[in-house]
Enzyme design. Structure first.
Site, PDB file in Angstrom:
ATOM      1  N   ASN A 161      -1.263  -5.434  -4.408  1.00 43.51           N
ATOM      2  CA  ASN A 161      -0.041  -5.275  -3.629  1.00 43.51           C
ATOM      3  C   ASN A 161       0.888  -4.340  -4.383  1.00 43.51           C
ATOM      4  O   ASN A 161       1.650  -4.751  -5.251  1.00 43.51           O
ATOM      5  CB  ASN A 161       0.600  -6.638  -3.371  1.00 43.51           C
ATOM      6  CG  ASN A 161      -0.279  -7.482  -2.470  1.00 43.51           C
ATOM      7  OD1 ASN A 161      -0.329  -7.273  -1.262  1.00 43.51           O
ATOM      8  ND2 ASN A 161      -1.035  -8.399  -3.067  1.00 43.51           N
ATOM      9  N   GLU A 162       0.781  -3.082  -4.036  1.00 49.35           N
ATOM     10  CA  GLU A 162       1.481  -2.026  -4.746  1.00 49.35           C
ATOM     11  C   GLU A 162       2.942  -1.975  -4.313  1.00 49.35           C
ATOM     12  O   GLU A 162       3.329  -2.632  -3.346  1.00 49.35           O
ATOM     13  CB  GLU A 162       0.796  -0.684  -4.451  1.00 49.35           C
ATOM     14  CG  GLU A 162      -0.661  -0.614  -4.900  1.00 49.35           C
ATOM     15  CD  GLU A 162      -0.844  -0.596  -6.423  1.00 49.35           C
ATOM     16  OE1 GLU A 162       0.127  -0.853  -7.165  1.00 49.35           O
ATOM     17  OE2 GLU A 162      -1.971  -0.330  -6.875  1.00 49.35           O
ATOM     18  N   PRO A 163       3.765  -1.172  -5.031  1.00 42.20           N
ATOM     19  CA  PRO A 163       5.164  -1.043  -4.642  1.00 42.20           C
ATOM     20  C   PRO A 163       5.290  -0.766  -3.143  1.00 42.20           C
ATOM     21  O   PRO A 163       4.542   0.047  -2.590  1.00 42.20           O
ATOM     22  CB  PRO A 163       5.639   0.154  -5.468  1.00 42.20           C
ATOM     23  CG  PRO A 163       4.784   0.095  -6.702  1.00 42.20           C
ATOM     24  CD  PRO A 163       3.450  -0.415  -6.242  1.00 42.20           C
ATOM     25  N   SER A 165       4.995  -3.266  -0.931  1.00 44.40           N
ATOM     26  CA  SER A 165       4.317  -4.323  -0.170  1.00 44.40           C
ATOM     27  C   SER A 165       5.324  -5.331   0.365  1.00 44.40           C
ATOM     28  O   SER A 165       6.277  -5.681  -0.322  1.00 44.40           O
ATOM     29  CB  SER A 165       3.329  -5.062  -1.069  1.00 44.40           C
ATOM     30  OG  SER A 165       2.301  -4.208  -1.464  1.00 44.40           O
TER      31      SER A 165
END
Ligand code: F6R
Length: 620
Positions: A161-163, A165
């Site tokens: 869950n990358e920036p 998300s």
């Protein structure tokens, strides 16, 4: 090393536990997981674990395997769900998380294959949405996750869950962040080979677990850990969403906790004991906050920066300033104040850490008439590009007539090697002869580097420790064979001083493993315990308060050190594994780091040197 950690957790928005090192963290987590497995299997007839991959959980998995072998835990009623998988990804690829989980845990415990779940990197793109929905449904059908293990990426991701998300996100296909792809480049033999996408459980799927443990180790995680634990909840750091979960705990080793307020500046939180070390940490911090030299810090500076108690403890700023200044000045040790005529054993995890981290002091120790041995612990062969092998073989072929070597034999090897390169997938295992050639390339570079700091070739010893000899990025844990080799080296050289890589965050954890092998060998050998000098590798340097010895280098000495690093030609230009999102070459980082230590010392009002190396010293 003695660590002071404040009790107060005012700034922390997540329950956080700090332990000394990676091993203790693994034991603590395994304890918790074993109890959850026992409790849940009794209460619910099964236990559902959410699992992570990456470097960080490896110690936990090893500890679980050990306990299973000792009959302490039964996995037959454990159901597992992994967080993520690259997309697309063949199940048998060395990069697949499925393979990682089987090799590092499942194969060695009695989990039932049908109870194991991982997102599938082989499903067709048009079937992905259904696959992700089915994954969520399976978690639900299993009764939800009892215990979720998480790592944290330097982008702040949990799972993938990358920036950006959303907290509502569920299992889905995502695009990987640049930082994440760079961090993974090491494992994939180049950033271009890292998949652009992955399937990951969402933040909401993770927050659905009853209990969550986020684990982080190593100084390279310190900054993002601070943001996750002390920062506001923000989509730009997915880990901050854990602050909304009452059952989430962050488990850290000391290096990963280093930037938390209660470790970095505990006096801001509560009364502290003003030991000399704490005083020094506070005064250096104050000098850096105010931009003043230590001897110019005034009572007002102390009072304005929450350091009145320190002032009260000492009576006047002059006394504190003088004491800290003198102590720091004592740390600076030029050649005249460095050991002479002693036996010195330098352990270098890879064949270039010696000159990268301590090329300056190495030359001075040689000039002081010390007897020096440099033991290269691993061959570092996985970090050599194929094109370098091609070039060296070409040299051998061309030189064969002059050397009286069988030209035909060389040509045969060249043909075999070329064929293997053509057939190799990125990260695939090399032919034995290629592994040998890569090792030899690095050995000859190491010898050339030693010569350039004035040491004879006999000073270099190549231990080629077995834990590293897998031919691939993934390594075995330290074993008795490794420890025995290190112990023999100690017995042979009977060192008064040993140098050890004291950093914890090289990309594949090799430095940490090497340190463990040395510590275990020292604990089980019957000779006199040598003094231990710890250096840090290419990624980070000891701060001035942390360091015990600062070795000044002149401009010429720094240049000579950089020339020694240049001898590691296979690692120059673009090394396969410079690690992290740092585009600079090793020598550039070393130069910047040594200049920076000197400039920080200068700003504190200490003598103005060109460059400095820093060491932590333990023992007599
Ligand atoms: C792995 C995962 C990632 C990692 C994180 C830290 O399944 O989901 O979030 O936990 O990237 O990786 P390491 O432990 O290798 O630093």
């Amino acid at each position: 090393m003695h660590h002071v950690i404040a009790e107060s957790r005012d700034r922390e928005r997540l329950k956080t536990r700090i332990v000394d090192d990676h091993e203790r963290l693994a034991v603590l987590l395994a304890d918790r997981i074993v109890s959850v497995i026992r409790e849940r299997t009794v209460a619910a007839g099964r236990c559902v674990l959410g699992l992570a991959t990456g470097n960080t959980p490896l110690g936990v998995y090893r500890e679980l395997i050990r306990r299973h072998a000792a009959g302490e835990v039964d996995f037959s009623r454990v159901v597992t769900f992994n967080l993520d998988e690259y997309y697309p990804m063949a199940a048998d690829s060395i990069h697949s998380y499925r393979r990682y989980m089987w090799e590092n845990l499942f194969e060695q415990v009695n989990v039932r294959p049908e109870q194991v779940h991982l997102p599938d990197g082989t499903v067709a793109r048009d079937a992905l949405a259904a696959h992700c929905a089915a994954y969520e449904a399976a978690i639900g059908a299993a009764g939800g996750i009892d215990f979720q293990l998480l790592g944290i990426g330097r982008s702040g991701h949990i799972g993938f869950n990358e920036p950006g998300s959303s907290p509502e996100a569920r299992t889905r296909l995502v695009t990987l962040d640049t930082v994440t792809r760079r961090d993974a480049a090491a494992d994939f033999f180049g950033e271009d080979n890292v998949p652009r996408e992955a399937i990951t459980m969402g933040v909401a799927s993770i927050l659905g677990a009853r209990e969550i443990a986020l684990i982080a180790t190593g100084e390279h995680k310190a900054a993002v850990v601070r943001r996750a634990v002390e920062g506001d909840v923000t989509p730009s750091i997915a880990a901050t969403y854990l602050q909304r979960h009452p059952g989430a705990t962050v488990y850290l080793d000391f290096a990963a906790a280093a930037d938390l307020t209660r470790v970095a500046t505990p006096w801001l939180l509560e009364p502290v004991e003003w030991t000399p070390a704490m005083t020094e940490q506070a005064v250096v911090w104050l000098a850096e906050q105010t931009g003043k030299a230590i001897l110019k810090l005034a009572a007002g500076d102390y009072m304005e920066h929450h350091l009145s108690p320190l002032l009260a403890h000492y009576g006047s700023p002059g006394t504190i300033n003088g004491e800290v200044f003198n102590h720091l000045r004592e740390k600076i040790r030029g050649r005249a104040r460095l050991p002479k005529g002693r036996r010195v054993l330098v352990f270098s995890p890879h064949p270039d850490d010696d000159v990268i981290s301590m090329g300056g002091i190495l030359r001075k120790l040689r000039e002081n008439g010390n007897v020096i041995t440099v033991a290269y612990m691993t061959s570092g062969n996985i970090a050599v590009f194929d094109h370098d092998v091609r070039r060296h073989l070409d040299f051998v072929g061309r030189a064969a007539p002059a050397l009286g070597i069988d030209v035909g034999r060389v040509a045969t090897v060249q043909a075999e090697v070329e064929a293997s390169f053509a057939a190799k997938r990125p990260g695939g295992i090399d032919l034995p002869v290629v592994q040998d050639l890569k090792r030899t390339i690095r050995e000859s570079e190491a010898i050339a580097a030693l010569a350039s700091v004035g040491l004879p070739r006999e000073a270099g010893r190549f231990l080629d420790l077995p834990f590293y000899r897998t031919g691939e990025v993934r390594k075995r844990p330290v074993g008795d064979a490794d420890i025995a080799i290190v112990r023999e080296m100690l017995a042979e050289t009977r060192p008064d001083l040993v140098f050890i890589a004291g950093d914890l965050s090289d990309p594949h954890g090799t430095h940490r493993v090497c340190k463990e092998a040395i510590e275990r060998a020292l604990a089980t050998w019957d000779g006199t315990t040598p003094q231990r000098w710890y250096y840090r590798g290419a990624w980070q340097e000891w701060s001035i308060p942390e360091a015990d010895v600062l070795v000044p280098l002149s401009q010429e000495e720094l240049r000579a050190k950089i020339f020694a690093i240049f001898k590691h030609q296979s690692q120059k230009d673009t090394a396969p594994f410079p690690g992290g999102h740092d585009e600079r070459e090793f020598w550039q980082r070393v130069e910047a780091r040594n200049l920076e230590t000197a400039s920080r010392a200068d700003k504190l009002g200490l003598p103005e040197y060109c460059a400095m190396e820093a060491f932590v010293v333990e023992g007599q």
